[in-house]
Write a protein that holds these residues in place. Sequence first.
Motif: not given
Length: 293
Positions: A194-197, A199, A275, A289, A292
């Motif tokens: 979660i911190e590193r975004q 999935e 991305y 965004t 992720v």
Amino acid sequence: MGLVELRKEVSWLRGNYPASQQRICGLMQIAVSSFRYRSTRSDDELRERLIELARKKPRFGYRRLHIHLDAGGAHVNHKRVFRVYREAGLAVRRKARKRLARAGVPRPALSAANQEWALDFVHDAMASGRAIRVLSVVDECTRECLKLEVDTSFASRRVTRTLEAIIEEREKPLAIRCDNGPEFTSRHFLAWCIERQIELVHIQPGKPQQNGYVESFNGKLRDECLNVSWFENLWDARRKIAAWQNEFNEERPHSSLGYQTPAEYARQLVPSSGYALRATPDEGSLSQTANVV
């Protein structure tokens, strides 16, 4: 014949059961095959003894209680003990096993490196007999083996340290696919993703085919390296496995890549963070965004 006379007749005939079965069935107007004998023995004494033993040993099943009965001098058939045991409501209640439920996630179309990494463990042993574990990290698009971390045990913090080292050399992945092992379901690993975004995609329990790329890689690792190598110690295992990793990436042709090596195939791809390329062609304009967690 009245009801009273019928009852008397049946009562008398029951005392002569072998010779009067046909007559009883005729009087009762039932088939011979449906006539059954009912025992007149009482199970009260056995039931009381079972209840007494069950109170002393509440987690014992009927088999252990049957052994205690035999030891106490009450020699009873185990089938009778089971019947009385069930009738008395003494069956041990078992806790229902909690099963992890995960929904299947369709695989996205991969077209660049670092879109999805696959993680899994392989087990082997050294010459001393001590077990070792190998953490495999594979890029699902390029089929590159990003890391083969070897140690005697792994915790979730060791896994994240290994991934951090890979990210320093490459870019972070959009997603990580793994099974439901304790290293991949711990609070630390979830918080790190979660911190590193990143999935986190957990496969469904009992379906390793959903992580097929790394499972196929692990088969090659075992067949071409682990099964043909003799590891004298941990350092020797790390050295030999690292050499095979370099050979896999730089020298070994991969059939699914048109018999190119994973390194050659990766150099042909357009350099990108992945991305936008992780999305389908219709979704290429989505922002970072949107892809992720």
